[in-house]
Write an enzyme that holds these catalytic residues in place. Structure first.
Site, PDB file in Angstrom:
ATOM      1  N   GLU A 112     -24.598  27.333  74.588  1.00 54.40           N
ATOM      2  CA  GLU A 112     -24.198  28.280  75.448  1.00 54.40           C
ATOM      3  C   GLU A 112     -24.650  28.045  76.857  1.00 54.40           C
ATOM      4  O   GLU A 112     -23.867  28.441  77.820  1.00 54.40           O
ATOM      5  CB  GLU A 112     -24.746  29.606  74.914  1.00 54.40           C
ATOM      6  CG  GLU A 112     -23.839  29.944  73.637  1.00 54.40           C
ATOM      7  CD  GLU A 112     -24.692  30.861  72.776  1.00 54.40           C
ATOM      8  OE1 GLU A 112     -25.613  31.654  73.324  1.00 54.40           O
ATOM      9  OE2 GLU A 112     -24.253  31.463  71.725  1.00 54.40           O
ATOM     10  N   GLU A 132     -24.157  31.432  65.261  1.00 51.74           N
ATOM     11  CA  GLU A 132     -24.795  32.700  65.124  1.00 51.74           C
ATOM     12  C   GLU A 132     -24.186  33.635  64.132  1.00 51.74           C
ATOM     13  O   GLU A 132     -24.630  34.515  63.500  1.00 51.74           O
ATOM     14  CB  GLU A 132     -24.727  33.189  66.442  1.00 51.74           C
ATOM     15  CG  GLU A 132     -25.709  32.597  67.397  1.00 51.74           C
ATOM     16  CD  GLU A 132     -25.104  31.617  68.373  1.00 51.74           C
ATOM     17  OE1 GLU A 132     -25.813  31.189  69.314  1.00 51.74           O
ATOM     18  OE2 GLU A 132     -24.078  30.895  67.770  1.00 51.74           O
TER      19      GLU A 132
END
Length: 258
Positions: A112, A132
């Protein structure tokens, strides 16, 4: 210069920041994330270098959050999120180009972090993996906004399916901008910085015009923080981490038979 798990090297007007914890796939603890944001801000003024390159040591860019020091209370989760978010802020505040040189697998929060960089150059060994959704953890770093900005509807399958995206597919969907041989990775990143920043005054103005708006980033942070709070309250976070360690320990245990 080495600062625990972060190496800093300046050459040819470029600051190369290298995550250096190869035995843990360059997983980042909170202190490393804080130092990374501080270092980006230090060089991001443009007073010393014309650009910043972020990369990793060994076969991984970074495994993201160090799950051996995973938060155990909601205040700790909130603080951990804050350190990830601040890296995004630090990159977007710079007055010089920031390039992610993705040398290997980039997992979770580390993948990210690359999304807010001005360019992502990868080697053939690069791989993106955001697990995630299958671990009870919420995405961060404003990736809820930045990922879709780069890859459109592909963001759904990357996040919800926790799919691994290899270098070729990452290039095809726009997750990375260029693939080069491993031995050319840092040289190519420095070459682009030289091409992009001939006049630091004008380049800084264009970076401000082309990068995501601050209000969009802060809105994404707020939404991610809210989701993290709800994940914690529901028990999904704790259950996901426990499940991860159970499966990891099972895989590491020798198989016995009678």
């Amino acid at each position: 210069m080495t600062d625990n798990y972060l190496n800093v090297h300046i050459e040819g007007g470029v600051a190369v920041l290298t995550l250096n914890r190869p035995d843990k796939l360059n997983a980042m603890d909170a202190s490393t994330r804080v130092r990374l944001a501080q270092t980006i801000r230090r060089f991001g003024t443009g007073d010393v270098v014309r650009g910043i390159v972020l990369t990793g040591t060994g076969r991984a860019f970074s495994a993201g959050e160090d799950l051996q020091t995973v938060p155990t209370t909601y205040p700790e989760i909130r603080d951990a999120f804050a350190t990830f978010h601040d890296i995004t802020r630090a990159i977007l505040e710079t007055r010089v180009p920031v390039i992610a040189a993705v040398n290997g697998i980039a997992v979770g929060g580390a993948s990210e972090i690359t999304l807010c960089c001005d360019l992502r150059i990868a080697t053939p060994a690069a791989e993106y993996y955001q697990p995630e959704n299958h671990r009870g953890i919420i995405i961060s770093n404003a990736s809820s906004f930045l990922l879709g900005r780069l890859v459109g509807n592909n963001a759904m399958r990357i996040i919800l399916g926790s799919e691994r995206i290899d270098a070729d597919e990452a290039l095809k969907i726009g997750l990375v901008d260029e693939i080069v041989p491993a031995e050319r990775l840092l040289g190519r990143a420095a070459e682009v910085i030289g091409q992009w920043n001939p006049d630091p005054r004008i380049t800084a103005l264009h970076l401000d015009l082309l990068r995501p708006r601050t209000e969009d980033i802060e809105d994404a942070f707020a939404r991610e923080n809210k989701a993290a709070r709800e994940a914690w309250a529901s028990g999904a976070f704790t259950e996901g981490i426990e499940s991860f360690w159970i499966s990891k320990n099972a895989a590491a245990s020798p198989t016995t038979s009678n």
